[in-house]
Motif scaffolding. Structure first.
Motif, PDB file in Angstrom:
ATOM      1  N   GLY A  12       0.837  -1.212   0.000  1.00 48.45           N
ATOM      2  CA  GLY A  12       0.000   0.000   0.000  1.00 48.45           C
ATOM      3  C   GLY A  12       0.860   1.245   0.000  1.00 48.45           C
ATOM      4  O   GLY A  12       1.936   1.276   0.613  1.00 48.45           O
ATOM      5  N   LYS A  13       0.401   2.286  -0.693  1.00 45.38           N
ATOM      6  CA  LYS A  13       1.189   3.529  -0.724  1.00 45.38           C
ATOM      7  C   LYS A  13       0.299   4.733  -1.029  1.00 45.38           C
ATOM      8  O   LYS A  13      -0.815   4.591  -1.537  1.00 45.38           O
ATOM      9  N   GLN A  14       0.840   5.905  -0.691  1.00 44.64           N
ATOM     10  CA  GLN A  14       0.177   7.157  -1.062  1.00 44.64           C
ATOM     11  C   GLN A  14       0.582   7.470  -2.500  1.00 44.64           C
ATOM     12  O   GLN A  14       1.754   7.323  -2.859  1.00 44.64           O
ATOM     13  N   VAL A  15      -0.408   7.893  -3.305  1.00 43.27           N
ATOM     14  CA  VAL A  15      -0.108   8.199  -4.709  1.00 43.27           C
ATOM     15  C   VAL A  15      -0.678   9.570  -5.091  1.00 43.27           C
ATOM     16  O   VAL A  15      -1.395  10.178  -4.313  1.00 43.27           O
ATOM     17  N   GLY A  16      -0.341  10.019  -6.302  1.00 42.61           N
ATOM     18  CA  GLY A  16      -0.779  11.340  -6.756  1.00 42.61           C
ATOM     19  C   GLY A  16       0.330  12.343  -6.540  1.00 42.61           C
ATOM     20  O   GLY A  16       1.226  12.120  -5.706  1.00 42.61           O
TER      21      GLY A  16
ATOM     22  N   HIS B 122      -3.854  10.588  -2.490  1.00 34.36           N
ATOM     23  CA  HIS B 122      -4.671   9.390  -2.714  1.00 34.36           C
ATOM     24  C   HIS B 122      -3.990   8.156  -2.119  1.00 34.36           C
ATOM     25  O   HIS B 122      -2.800   8.172  -1.831  1.00 34.36           O
ATOM     26  N   LEU B 123      -4.786   7.114  -1.965  1.00 30.39           N
ATOM     27  CA  LEU B 123      -4.304   5.902  -1.316  1.00 30.39           C
ATOM     28  C   LEU B 123      -4.496   4.702  -2.241  1.00 30.39           C
ATOM     29  O   LEU B 123      -5.598   4.491  -2.752  1.00 30.39           O
ATOM     30  N   LYS B 124      -3.430   3.956  -2.472  1.00 26.67           N
ATOM     31  CA  LYS B 124      -3.524   2.765  -3.332  1.00 26.67           C
ATOM     32  C   LYS B 124      -3.157   1.553  -2.493  1.00 26.67           C
ATOM     33  O   LYS B 124      -2.075   1.510  -1.900  1.00 26.67           O
ATOM     34  N   LEU B 125      -4.088   0.595  -2.387  1.00 29.72           N
ATOM     35  CA  LEU B 125      -3.864  -0.581  -1.548  1.00 29.72           C
ATOM     36  C   LEU B 125      -4.176  -1.864  -2.323  1.00 29.72           C
ATOM     37  O   LEU B 125      -4.858  -1.826  -3.345  1.00 29.72           O
ATOM     38  N   ASN B 126      -3.678  -2.978  -1.797  1.00 32.70           N
ATOM     39  CA  ASN B 126      -4.113  -4.308  -2.251  1.00 32.70           C
ATOM     40  C   ASN B 126      -4.628  -5.013  -1.016  1.00 32.70           C
ATOM     41  O   ASN B 126      -3.848  -5.353  -0.130  1.00 32.70           O
ATOM     42  N   VAL B 127      -5.947  -5.199  -0.917  1.00 30.24           N
ATOM     43  CA  VAL B 127      -6.504  -5.713   0.330  1.00 30.24           C
ATOM     44  C   VAL B 127      -6.964  -7.160   0.199  1.00 30.24           C
ATOM     45  O   VAL B 127      -7.346  -7.615  -0.879  1.00 30.24           O
ATOM     46  N   PHE B 128      -6.888  -7.887   1.329  1.00 24.60           N
ATOM     47  CA  PHE B 128      -7.409  -9.253   1.397  1.00 24.60           C
ATOM     48  C   PHE B 128      -8.060  -9.422   2.765  1.00 24.60           C
ATOM     49  O   PHE B 128      -7.895  -8.583   3.661  1.00 24.60           O
TER      50      PHE B 128
ATOM     51  N   MET C  89      -3.189   6.624   5.576  1.00 27.25           N
ATOM     52  CA  MET C  89      -2.174   5.581   5.404  1.00 27.25           C
ATOM     53  C   MET C  89      -1.811   4.925   6.748  1.00 27.25           C
ATOM     54  O   MET C  89      -1.569   3.722   6.821  1.00 27.25           O
ATOM     55  N   GLU C  90      -1.833   5.734   7.819  1.00 26.83           N
ATOM     56  CA  GLU C  90      -1.438   5.208   9.147  1.00 26.83           C
ATOM     57  C   GLU C  90      -2.359   4.085   9.629  1.00 26.83           C
ATOM     58  O   GLU C  90      -1.975   3.270  10.460  1.00 26.83           O
TER      59      GLU C  90
END
Length: 561
Positions: A495-499, A504-510, A529-530
């Motif tokens: 996961g990371k902050q983008v833009g 913005h926040l980009k994640l891969n969740v499960f 993000m925290e």
């Protein structure tokens, strides 16, 4: 954000519908929440049919409107098609004028100047009609409160047909015909048409004596769908049918003006969201930055190359509009901070040189930041003019009504309105408006709410599930894109902050032991993000992500905690 789970319908209803439709219970539950409880209702919902378009003559005064237009045609009179300068008004004028021209040549259009004439029917417009020998004005998306203007026109032997969808006042103008399903004495089955929708009913009625059927009017639905999307009217009932078929026209065979805009922005398959954020702002930009006539010329242009030239000019207006609305929004925020007004119940700001064309957009931007009923004023001639916007659940029109003593003129509806007042009344109005909002708003409404349709596990999100959700489009008020809540998900560590500014926040969740991850994007959620170091709950909608020709299901995050 307040997370609110929508009321759950009775389980027996959900299970019966799930069985009848052969879908899972979550889908059945969402449908029941939207008052779709039987196989027949579901069929009408998923396959909107032109057969469900109502008879236009059910609308009060429609027979009078048609008779007056037929008389004008028989007597070779000149007809002026008049409409407001926003998307609803310019699409309505384009629609009615382009249809009338197929049956009669003496047709002209008129869009009032936002700056010289302001909103709605104007004396200047009536004088123009008199000077150019027009004896009939068809007013679209405006006119329901034009009592004095209609009387003025009558003295000049000019007749009015009003096609409007705004809330009527206590008195209805003495026009030849007033088409507005919100009239107390009108029994039309659906009262949430936009202005362009009312215009569509008028041409549909004119087609009856010409042996035209609803199929003959399908080519006009690209304009109706654009107006429905831009005016944010409920996406149910007749609007849903019109928007559904209008979107098909936009994607398969749109008129040259819309085709030119799509060509300009290089979009392929457009959704109603694309219409709201891509087509509508460009049509609007013409009226905001230059003149609404540009939009009508674009939307009625018969030659594609000329339409491309118009669209290119409008693209420049749109870029200018974006720069301007950012600049004015920044100035308004500074004003709010300097005046120590960040804690109030309403936002009312004013600067005399703010561009009148973008104050409505600025009001919406301020709501994004402060989330409370908002008015943005600028100088307009010797008066002040404002655009009002509201938060979900609060009727700003009623609030303005309570401040009437300080207002010269106002109109609109629950969530958006316009008004003018005298400069000496500004401070009194501002104080009164704050007082009214403070006394009448439910304090909960000042925190944005996310209405959640259902709580699910990520394992429920299959291609079939997603496909059915997609078929619930077109989305809009009263038929919003379903929102889901899932508890205890984790990010896979990437996961990371983008833009550009990491907003913005980009994640891969499960979830749990199921290691299938979902690509997720949260616009404006970069500061959360925290929260993603451990388990967290998410609220999201489902979206399709296309990358290098490969399509996948993506979670559109609304909030997380």
């Amino acid at each position: 954000m307040r997370w609110t789970l929508k009321t759950q319908p009775p389980k027996s209803k959900i299970h019966k519908l799930a069985e009848d439709l052969q879908v899972n219970t979550t889908i059945a539950q969402i449908l029941c929440q939207r008052n779709i409880e039987t196989f027949e209702e579901a069929k009408r919902y998923f396959r909107p049919s032109l057969k469900d378009i109502h008879d236009p003559f059910l609308m009060k005064d429609m027979d009078l409107a048609v008779a007056r237009i037929e008389t004008a045609i028989a007597n070779n009179e000149n007809i002026l098609v008049y409409g407001d300068y926003d998307v609803d008004g310019t699409t309505a004028v384009s629609l009615v004028a382009s249809y009338l021209k197929t049956i009669y040549p003496n047709i002209a259009t008129y869009i009032p100047d936002r700056y010289a004439e302001g909103y709605g029917v104007s004396y200047m417009g009536i004088d123009f009609a008199q000077d150019n020998d027009f004896s009939l004005i068809i007013a679209l998306d405006c006119g329901i409160k034009a009592i004095d203007k209609v009387a003025y026109a009558t003295k000049k032997n000019i007749d009015f047909i009003i096609c409007d969808h705004h809330k009527p006042g206590d008195e209805i103008p003495k026009a030849v015909a007033v088409l507005n399903a919100k009239r107390e004495d009108c029994n039309y089955p659906f009262d949430e048409l936009c202005g362009c929708g009312v215009g569509f009913k008028l041409i549909q009625a004119l087609g009856v004596s010409r042996d035209q059927t609803i199929e003959d009017f399908v080519p006009y639905l690209d304009l109706v769908a654009t107006a429905i999307a831009a005016d944010i009217v409920p996406m149910n009932g007749e609007n849903r049918v019109l928007a559904y078929h209008g979107l098909q026209v936009i994607n398969q065979n749109p008129r040259n003006g819309i085709k030119a805009i799509i060509h300009q922005v290089k979009k392929t398959e457009l959704t109603i969201t694309d219409v709201v954020f891509t087509i509508a702002p460009r049509i609007n930009a013409a009226g905001r930055m230059k003149h609404g006539n540009y939009a009508v010329e674009l939307l009625t242009e018969m030659d594609f190359d000329s339409a491309v030239d118009f669209a290119a000019a409008i693209e420049i207006f749109n870029a200018d509009r974006k720069n301007l609305d950012k600049k004015i929004t920044d100035e308004a925020i500074i004003q709010i901070i300097d005046n120590d007004e960040e804690q109030g119940f309403s936002t009312v700001v004013y600067k005399e040189d703010w561009h009148k064309g973008v104050i409505g957009i600025v009001a919406s931007r301020l709501i994004e930041k402060y989330y409370r009923p908002t008015l943005v004023f600028t100088k307009s001639g010797d008066k002040l003019a404002a655009s009002a916007r509201s938060v979900k659940g609060f009727d700003v029109y009623n609030a303005l009504q309570a401040c009437e003593e300080f207002i010269e003129q106002f109109g609109g509806h629950k969530y958006a309105a316009g008004l003018t007042l005298l400069p000496e009344n500004y401070e009194n109005f501002k104080n009164k408006f704050e007082e009214v909002v403070k006394a009448t708003i439910d304090k909960e409404l000042l925190t944005p709410e996310i209405a959640i349709d259902a709580e699910i596990d990520l394992s429920e999100i299959t291609p079939k599930f997603f496909r059915i959700i997609q078929q619930m489009a077109p989305f809009g008020p009263m038929n919003m894109r379903p929102v889901f809540k899932t508890r205890c998900v984790r990010d896979n560590g990437y996961g990371k902050q983008v833009g550009a500014d990491k907003t913005h926040l980009k994640l891969n969740v499960f979830q749990g032991d199921n290691k299938k991850t979902f690509n997720s994007i949260g616009f404006g959620l970069g500061d959360k993000m925290e929260f993603v170091q451990n388990d967290f709950d998410i609220v999201y909608a489902l979206d399709e992500n296309e990358w290098n020709g490969y399509k996948s299901i993506q979670l559109l995050l609304k909030d997380l905690k």
